[in-house]
Design an enzyme around this catalytic site. Structure first.
Site, PDB file in Angstrom:
ATOM      1  N   ASP A 108       0.822  -1.207   0.000  1.00  0.00           N
ATOM      2  CA  ASP A 108       0.000   0.000   0.000  1.00  0.00           C
ATOM      3  C   ASP A 108       0.859   1.261   0.000  1.00  0.00           C
ATOM      4  O   ASP A 108       1.411   1.640   1.036  1.00  0.00           O
ATOM      5  CB  ASP A 108      -0.917  -0.030   1.235  1.00  0.00           C
ATOM      6  N   ASP A 317      -0.265   6.527  -7.089  1.00  0.00           N
ATOM      7  CA  ASP A 317      -0.632   5.429  -6.195  1.00  0.00           C
ATOM      8  C   ASP A 317      -0.689   4.100  -6.944  1.00  0.00           C
ATOM      9  O   ASP A 317      -1.355   3.995  -7.969  1.00  0.00           O
ATOM     10  CB  ASP A 317      -1.997   5.725  -5.555  1.00  0.00           C
TER      11      ASP A 317
END
Ligand SMILES: *[C@@H]1O[C@H](CO)[C@@H](O)[C@H](O)[C@H]1NC(C)=O
Ligand SMILES: *[C@@H]1O[C@H](CO)[C@@H](O)[C@H](O)[C@H]1NC(C)=O
Ligand SMILES: *[C@@H]1O[C@H](CO)[C@@H](O)[C@H](O)[C@H]1NC(C)=O
Ligand SMILES: *[C@@H]1O[C@H](CO)[C@@H](O)[C@H](O)[C@H]1NC(C)=O
Ligand SMILES: *[C@@H]1O[C@H](CO)[C@@H](O)[C@H](O)[C@H]1NC(C)=O
Ligand SMILES: *[C@@H]1O[C@H](CO)[C@@H](O)[C@H](O)[C@H]1NC(C)=O
Ligand SMILES: *[C@@H]1O[C@H](CO)[C@@H](O)[C@H](O)[C@H]1NC(C)=O
Ligand SMILES: *[C@@H]1O[C@H](CO)[C@@H](O)[C@H](O)[C@H]1NC(C)=O
Length: 436
Positions: A108, A317
């Site tokens: 993440d 991301d």
């Protein structure tokens, strides 16, 4: 921010007393990133066809980016973990303990704290495979509550008279939580054994996690993230190269790579500064414009009528599938792309994405370039469009609908994307990731 970099530097010195001598000679190591829909992934569902899998990834992406916008409740957590953990797209094969106990955990880039489900569990979600047993590891060490380390990384309300341990309480945008004890452990990543890595041993974990997600590996830009912690061992840099979805075979059977430490980008790499926006968890870069087929689009700022170009802060991301642009920019972009492609559009069979074509009808695409500050990043067909069925592809970009603009993982595919925390840069280099 609940802690300062200066204070954390002291913590690192405490935590790393044993960490530096182990593997000092090589400054790079590499591991596989397992896409949750590849055949290696325990998520792989052979009952779903390719279009259904892509459809799920896209739906997950939309939920994910909603949570990127969710307000963080500062009272719940020391950590800026706003991203819904269920929707991370890539898993890391990581082991904790000595002897190592294996976990597949979500990679993440949108959070800092790493945690895993630990025994004896008070409340854990159903996990396929074994939970982590601290008592089966010779290197497990809970961080004591009265240490400087705990004052920096533990919960602000650590009550030393109640428990000797250092509690953490991570809360996510959707109400998912993990709480337990900050500890240090030996972590094995690929061929690398890393000593004294601080992580959360989660005894109470709840929310929308799936059975195959043994926890989270925090790869954000904050001090507590794994990348920052291993800076004593390898330089504070990591990169990945994501293999695209292909029309025929679906998701490639080869694993995408993640590399920690220095890599040689070679010629033709471009770099853009990381913006100093808090929380430093997120990798923010400045988007200055987009060119579609020679036409530069203006970044109209914040609903105003001015046409003065401005910058858009965008998050890079790996855990979000789709890219999002600010609403007005998206509308201009879609219109320009549609005009340049100039063939009949069709409806997304799954009714999610807004600009779709029959794959074979689109014989040429305009050159699309994202202009980041100092870095022009060209979008290939694979970066712009995602195949949603055997014949149909749809634009993998949508309006941010008032939320944070994100450069999602489709736009990053077949690039080596490098995050350099030592020099505050994000770099891009066009590469065939399958050949890496
Ligand atoms: C994870 O790593 C272990 C040890 O190297 C290996 O046996 C296992 O197959 C890997 N799992 C996946 C899903 O790659
Ligand atoms: C280790 O922990 C587990 C669960 O917390 C417990 O059931 C087991 O008895 C412990 N083993 C030892 C040797 O203490
Ligand atoms: C947990 O998962 C296993 C299989 O992975 C299943 O048999 C079991 O019923 C599940 N338990 C709960 C409480 O969902
Ligand atoms: C800390 O623990 C003590 C003893 O259990 C309790 O009296 C006190 O209220 C607690 N303080 C906080 C801030 O939770
Ligand atoms: C852990 O989370 C649960 C559920 O939110 C909560 O009931 C519990 O009090 C929390 N424990 C700590 C130590 O924060
Ligand atoms: C991946 O592997 C599966 C089973 O081993 C095979 O059926 C499939 O064709 C492979 N896909 C690609 C893209 O190579
Ligand atoms: C943009 O607009 C929002 C709401 O209209 C406002 O709260 C915000 O301050 C504005 N930002 C800038 C940079 O003008
Ligand atoms: C995938 O499965 C769905 C649902 O069964 C079906 O509607 C669709 O036509 C299938 N797509 C392909 C490419 O086979």
């Amino acid at each position: 921010m609940a802690f300062s970099s200066f204070a954390f530097a002291i913590t690192l010195a405490i935590l790393y007393t044993a960490g530096c001598n182990a593997t000092a000679n090589s400054d790079t190591f590499s591991i596989d990133l397992i896409h949750r829909d590849s055949v290696d992934s325990p998520f792989y569902d052979s009952s779903m066809n390719f279009s259904q899998r892509v459809g799920h990834a896209i739906k997950r992406s939309i939920i994910h980016s909603k949570h990127l916008n969710a307000h963080h409740n500062p009272k719940r957590s020391t950590y800026q973990t706003q991203i819904i953990p269920d929707h991370g797209e890539f898993l890391l094969n990581i082991s904790y303990g000595n002897p190592p106990q294996r976990v597949l955990a979500i990679a993440d880039t949108g959070s800092d704290l790493s945690w895993i489900q630990c025994e004896p569990c008070i409340h854990c979600y159903n996990q396929s495979g074994s939970l982590f047993y601290p008592n089966r590891s010779s290197t497990y060490k809970p961080v004591a509550c009265d240490t400087d380390a705990c004052k920096v990384i533990g919960s602000i309300d650590a009550n030393c008279s109640l428990t000797r341990n250092c509690p953490y309480d991570a809360a996510y945008g959707d109400g998912s939580t993990s709480n337990g004890t900050i500890s240090t452990e030996t972590v094995t990543l690929g061929d690398r054994v890393l000593q004294d890595i601080a992580f959360g041993c989660g005894f109470y974990n709840d929310g929308v996690f799936r059975p195959t997600q043994g926890g989270i590996v925090g790869l954000g830009g904050g001090d507590l993230s794994l990348v920052s912690q291993i800076r004593a061992i390898v330089p504070g840099k990591f990169s990945y190269c994501l293999i695209p979805f292909t029309l025929k075979g679906g998701i490639s059977n080869k694993s995408s790579k993640m590399i920690f430490g220095n890599i040689d980008f070679g010629p033709n790499a471009v770099s853009t500064p990381l913006l100093p926006i808090l929380p430093n968890t997120y990798y923010y870069v400045a988007l200055e414009g987009i060119t579609v087929g020679g036409r530069r689009l203006n970044l109209v700022s914040n609903g105003s009528k001015t046409t003065k170009p401005s910058k858009v802060n965008m998050i890079v991301d790996s855990g979000t599938t789709l890219t999002t642009f600010p609403d007005k920019l998206y509308n201009q972009f879609e219109a320009a792309l549609k005009e340049a492609i100039n063939v009949r559009t069709i409806k997304d069979p799954q009714k999610i994405l807004s600009l779709c074509y029959r794959y074979t009808k689109v014989t040429r695409l305009p050159k699309v370039t994202l202009h980041f500050d100092g870095a022009d990043v060209e979008m290939s067909r694979d970066n712009l469009f995602v195949p949603v069925s055997n014949h149909i592809m749809c634009l993998a970009i949508r309006s941010a609908a008032g939320g944070l603009p994100v450069m999602g993982n489709i736009a990053q595919m077949n690039y080596i994307v490098g995050f350099d925390l030592d020099n505050n840069l994000v770099s891009f280099k066009r590469t065939d990731c399958e050949k890496l």
